[in-house]
Design a protein around this motif. Structure first.
Motif, PDB file in Angstrom:
ATOM      1  N   ARG A  45      65.544 118.463  18.175  1.00 18.05           N
ATOM      2  CA  ARG A  45      64.426 119.360  18.547  1.00 18.05           C
ATOM      3  C   ARG A  45      62.889 118.744  17.935  1.00 18.05           C
ATOM      4  N   GLU A  46      61.831 118.687  18.755  1.00 17.00           N
ATOM      5  CA  GLU A  46      60.436 118.741  18.284  1.00 17.00           C
ATOM      6  C   GLU A  46      59.701 119.572  18.652  1.00 17.00           C
ATOM      7  N   GLY A  47      58.668 119.613  17.741  1.00 12.80           N
ATOM      8  CA  GLY A  47      57.437 120.804  18.033  1.00 12.80           C
ATOM      9  C   GLY A  47      56.705 119.965  19.230  1.00 12.80           C
ATOM     10  N   VAL A  48      56.250 121.126  19.893  1.00 10.44           N
ATOM     11  CA  VAL A  48      55.410 120.778  21.085  1.00 10.44           C
ATOM     12  C   VAL A  48      53.736 121.102  20.950  1.00 10.44           C
ATOM     13  N   SER A  49      53.833 122.352  20.725  1.00  3.25           N
ATOM     14  CA  SER A  49      52.592 122.909  20.444  1.00  3.25           C
ATOM     15  C   SER A  49      52.572 124.144  19.484  1.00  3.25           C
ATOM     16  N   CYS A  50      51.637 124.448  18.931  1.00  2.00           N
ATOM     17  CA  CYS A  50      51.560 125.739  17.851  1.00  2.00           C
ATOM     18  C   CYS A  50      50.177 126.262  17.731  1.00  2.00           C
ATOM     19  N   SER A  51      50.381 127.649  17.742  1.00  2.00           N
ATOM     20  CA  SER A  51      49.030 128.243  17.726  1.00  2.00           C
ATOM     21  C   SER A  51      49.140 129.240  16.409  1.00  2.00           C
ATOM     22  N   THR A  52      47.792 129.188  15.799  1.00  2.00           N
ATOM     23  CA  THR A  52      47.687 130.358  14.478  1.00  2.00           C
ATOM     24  C   THR A  52      47.419 131.121  14.748  1.00  2.00           C
ATOM     25  N   VAL A  61      51.591 117.924  19.717  1.00  2.00           N
ATOM     26  CA  VAL A  61      52.492 116.433  19.368  1.00  2.00           C
ATOM     27  C   VAL A  61      51.540 115.572  20.315  1.00  2.00           C
ATOM     28  N   ASP A  62      51.492 114.355  19.907  1.00  2.00           N
ATOM     29  CA  ASP A  62      50.802 113.377  20.494  1.00  2.00           C
ATOM     30  C   ASP A  62      51.132 113.223  21.968  1.00  2.00           C
ATOM     31  N   SER A  63      52.366 113.108  22.203  1.00  2.00           N
ATOM     32  CA  SER A  63      52.803 112.866  23.628  1.00  2.00           C
ATOM     33  C   SER A  63      52.401 114.018  24.552  1.00  2.00           C
ATOM     34  N   VAL A  64      51.969 115.132  24.525  1.00  2.00           N
ATOM     35  CA  VAL A  64      51.491 116.173  25.441  1.00  2.00           C
ATOM     36  C   VAL A  64      50.274 116.526  25.129  1.00  2.00           C
ATOM     37  N   LYS A  65      49.386 115.965  24.166  1.00  2.00           N
ATOM     38  CA  LYS A  65      47.853 116.083  24.033  1.00  2.00           C
ATOM     39  C   LYS A  65      46.952 115.817  25.260  1.00  2.00           C
ATOM     40  N   GLY A  66      46.222 116.690  25.831  1.00  2.00           N
ATOM     41  CA  GLY A  66      45.594 116.526  27.207  1.00  2.00           C
ATOM     42  C   GLY A  66      46.275 116.979  28.124  1.00  2.00           C
ATOM     43  N   ARG A  67      47.459 117.101  28.047  1.00  2.00           N
ATOM     44  CA  ARG A  67      48.302 117.586  29.158  1.00  2.00           C
ATOM     45  C   ARG A  67      48.814 119.150  29.222  1.00  2.00           C
ATOM     46  N   PHE A  68      48.926 119.620  27.812  1.00  2.00           N
ATOM     47  CA  PHE A  68      49.606 121.014  27.739  1.00  2.00           C
ATOM     48  C   PHE A  68      48.626 121.652  26.947  1.00  2.00           C
ATOM     49  N   THR A  69      48.733 122.937  27.068  1.00  2.00           N
ATOM     50  CA  THR A  69      47.721 124.169  26.691  1.00  2.00           C
ATOM     51  C   THR A  69      48.536 125.265  26.220  1.00  2.00           C
ATOM     52  N   ASN A  77      51.388 140.731  25.235  1.00  2.00           N
ATOM     53  CA  ASN A  77      52.261 140.203  24.178  1.00  2.00           C
ATOM     54  C   ASN A  77      52.907 139.162  24.445  1.00  2.00           C
ATOM     55  N   THR A  78      52.302 138.206  25.136  1.00  2.00           N
ATOM     56  CA  THR A  78      53.032 136.888  25.874  1.00  2.00           C
ATOM     57  C   THR A  78      52.011 135.841  25.340  1.00  2.00           C
ATOM     58  N   VAL A  79      52.951 134.619  25.045  1.00  2.00           N
ATOM     59  CA  VAL A  79      52.120 133.280  25.109  1.00  2.00           C
ATOM     60  C   VAL A  79      52.915 132.458  26.085  1.00  2.00           C
ATOM     61  N   TYR A  80      51.618 131.621  26.392  1.00  2.00           N
ATOM     62  CA  TYR A  80      52.056 130.590  27.396  1.00  2.00           C
ATOM     63  C   TYR A  80      51.984 129.251  27.053  1.00  2.00           C
ATOM     64  N   LEU A  81      52.613 128.433  27.706  1.00  2.00           N
ATOM     65  CA  LEU A  81      52.357 126.993  27.761  1.00  2.00           C
ATOM     66  C   LEU A  81      52.350 126.235  28.903  1.00  2.00           C
ATOM     67  N   GLN A  82      51.072 126.053  29.427  1.00  2.00           N
ATOM     68  CA  GLN A  82      50.643 125.331  30.532  1.00  2.00           C
ATOM     69  C   GLN A  82      50.852 123.939  30.263  1.00  2.00           C
ATOM     70  N   MET A  83      51.643 123.350  31.418  1.00  2.00           N
ATOM     71  CA  MET A  83      52.241 121.992  31.168  1.00  2.00           C
ATOM     72  C   MET A  83      51.492 121.407  32.725  1.00  2.00           C
ATOM     73  N   ASN A  84      50.796 120.379  32.574  1.00  2.00           N
ATOM     74  CA  ASN A  84      50.198 119.528  33.543  1.00  2.00           C
ATOM     75  C   ASN A  84      50.630 118.084  33.504  1.00  2.00           C
ATOM     76  N   SER A  85      50.311 117.518  34.594  1.00  2.00           N
ATOM     77  CA  SER A  85      50.822 116.268  34.673  1.00  2.00           C
ATOM     78  C   SER A  85      52.055 115.931  34.147  1.00  2.00           C
ATOM     79  N   LEU A  86      53.132 116.684  34.632  1.00  2.00           N
ATOM     80  CA  LEU A  86      54.271 116.508  33.823  1.00  2.00           C
ATOM     81  C   LEU A  86      54.952 115.121  34.050  1.00  2.00           C
ATOM     82  N   LYS A  87      55.664 114.600  33.156  1.00  2.00           N
ATOM     83  CA  LYS A  87      56.534 113.400  33.166  1.00  2.00           C
ATOM     84  C   LYS A  87      57.865 113.501  33.086  1.00  2.00           C
ATOM     85  N   PRO A  88      58.808 112.604  33.508  1.00  2.00           N
ATOM     86  CA  PRO A  88      60.200 112.705  33.378  1.00  2.00           C
ATOM     87  C   PRO A  88      60.619 112.902  31.709  1.00  2.00           C
TER      88      PRO A  88
END
Length: 123
Positions: A45-52, A61-69, A77-88
């Motif tokens: 398991r790896e951390g992808v994104s975190c919000s304080t 994480v470096d591999s998703v910078k510029g692609r995920f928000t 009461n909801t959090v989102y992860l927008q994922m663009n330019s998805l890769k395999p």
């Protein structure tokens, strides 16, 4: 009861987009750190994104910078992860997690975890 429920996963083609949602119930996310993690087949398991919660900083994480928000909608009461330019290589089960402690890093000491939603990026 306290729950985090992910949704929005599915099959998408490379270059496509998905928005994952994590709905909290039984507690309010306002004062919690929120993280998205993922686990690909055969990998740790790896951390992808975190919000304080304290200052609104976000981390990726470096591999998703510029692609995920990562973002929050406090009214829902909801959090989102927008994922663009998805890769395999983004294919994984994605988990959201929430942590209350103020002394830990954004990624650490998560108190609650969702059960995950599968994202498959393939042609």
């Amino acid at each position: 009861q306290v729950q985090l429920v992910e949704s929005g996963g599915g099959l998408v083609q490379p270059g496509g987009s998905l928005r994952l949602s994590c709905a909290a119930s039984g507690f309010t996310l306002d004062y919690y750190r929120i993280g998205w993690f993922r686990q690909a087949p055969g990998k740790e398991r790896e951390g992808v994104s975190c919000s304080t919660s304290s200052d609104g900083k976000t981390y990726y994480v470096d591999s998703v910078k510029g692609r995920f928000t990562i973002s929050r909608d406090n009214a829902k009461n909801t959090v989102y992860l927008q994922m663009n330019s998805l890769k395999p290589e983004d294919t994984a089960v994605y988990y959201c997690a929430a942590g209350r402690s103020s002394w830990s890093s954004c990624w650490s000491a998560m108190d609650y975890w969702g059960k995950g939603t599968l994202v498959t990026v393939s042609s």
